[in-house]
Design a protein around this motif. Structure first.
Motif, mmCIF file in Angstrom:
data_model
loop_
_atom_site.group_PDB
_atom_site.id
_atom_site.type_symbol
_atom_site.label_atom_id
_atom_site.label_comp_id
_atom_site.label_asym_id
_atom_site.label_seq_id
_atom_site.Cartn_x
_atom_site.Cartn_y
_atom_site.Cartn_z
ATOM 1 N N LEU A 1 -31.656 -31.695 -7.108
ATOM 2 C CA LEU A 1 -31.258 -30.932 -8.438
ATOM 3 C C LEU A 1 -29.987 -31.335 -9.065
ATOM 4 C CD1 LEU A 1 -33.887 -27.408 -9.226
ATOM 5 C CD2 LEU A 1 -34.388 -30.364 -9.345
ATOM 6 N N ALA B 1 -29.110 -26.194 -10.838
ATOM 7 C CA ALA B 1 -29.807 -24.905 -11.455
ATOM 8 C C ALA B 1 -28.911 -23.575 -11.200
ATOM 9 C CB ALA B 1 -30.661 -25.150 -9.709
ATOM 10 N N CYS C 1 -36.354 -27.621 -16.640
ATOM 11 C CA CYS C 1 -37.429 -26.802 -16.280
ATOM 12 C C CYS C 1 -36.773 -25.398 -16.328
ATOM 13 C CB CYS C 1 -37.975 -27.190 -15.554
ATOM 14 S SG CYS C 1 -39.409 -25.980 -14.850
ATOM 15 N N GLY D 1 -33.394 -24.815 -13.656
ATOM 16 C CA GLY D 1 -33.718 -26.413 -12.727
ATOM 17 C C GLY D 1 -32.857 -27.688 -13.919
ATOM 18 N N TYR E 1 -32.247 -32.210 -14.039
ATOM 19 C CA TYR E 1 -32.412 -32.732 -13.356
ATOM 20 C C TYR E 1 -31.949 -34.303 -14.054
ATOM 21 C CZ TYR E 1 -36.234 -34.225 -15.855
ATOM 22 O OH TYR E 1 -37.640 -33.953 -16.882
ATOM 23 N N VAL F 1 -33.763 -38.155 -9.376
ATOM 24 C CA VAL F 1 -35.584 -36.543 -9.935
ATOM 25 C C VAL F 1 -36.057 -37.184 -10.816
ATOM 26 C CG1 VAL F 1 -35.715 -34.721 -9.580
ATOM 27 C CG2 VAL F 1 -33.911 -35.765 -8.492
ATOM 28 N N CYS G 1 -38.499 -30.803 -10.165
ATOM 29 C CA CYS G 1 -37.998 -30.828 -10.754
ATOM 30 C C CYS G 1 -38.777 -29.494 -10.816
ATOM 31 C CB CYS G 1 -36.769 -31.074 -11.942
ATOM 32 S SG CYS G 1 -36.380 -29.932 -12.881
ATOM 33 N N ASN G 2 -40.308 -29.488 -11.931
ATOM 34 C CA ASN G 2 -40.796 -29.121 -11.979
ATOM 35 C C ASN G 2 -41.269 -27.988 -11.172
ATOM 36 O OD1 ASN G 2 -40.870 -29.844 -15.039
ATOM 37 N ND2 ASN G 2 -42.066 -30.579 -14.998
#
Length: 133
Positions: free
Chosen positions: A22, A25, A95, A106, A108, A112, A117-118
């Motif tokens: 990511l 975050a 997300c 997160g 991205y 990615v 990411c989810n």
């Protein structure tokens, strides 16, 4: 385990052995205070966090204006009412998973994928929910 360890080891991890990560975050309290964050997590304004918190309480409030974080605007996508907010900005996105006490975030960028990411954010969020956190 410290909150920073959750960010470093579970959010900023190598994604599925691809060497991808990511972009940024964080884990924040439901009042918007930062509990732990990655180095590149953007500085945000209180009103940006208030908008995110309001979206969890009143779904649809961000749809007309977009989600803002660190001055970046994300188009709000379908999430899970009161539990997950997803946003898109160009080839990247965000997300956010709400737990009982926190928000797991997160951010991205390519390469990615949104689903990656989810998966990372929501997996940690679900774990924290299971731990009553």
């Amino acid at each position: 385990m410290s909150w920073q360890t959750y960010v470093d080891d579970h959010l900023m991890c190598d994604i599925e052995g691809t060497g991808q990560h990511l972009t940024a975050a964080a884990i924040l309290g439901l009042d918007g205070t930062v509990w732990a964050k990655s180095d590149k997590f953007p500085e945000f304004k209180p009103e940006e966090m208030k908008g995110i918190i309001n979206e969890f309480n009143e779904v649809g409030t961000l749809a007309p204006t977009g989600l803002f974080l660190g001055g970046a605007k994300y188009m709000v996508l379908q999430g899970e009412a009161g539990a997950v907010i997803r946003g898109k900005k160009g080839a990247g996105g965000i997300c956010i998973k709400k737990t009982g006490q926190a928000m797991v975030m997160g951010i991205y960028d390519e390469p990615v994928a949104p689903g990656q990411c989810n998966m990372i954010v929501e997996r940690l969020g679900d774990y924290l929910v299971d731990q009553n956190m």
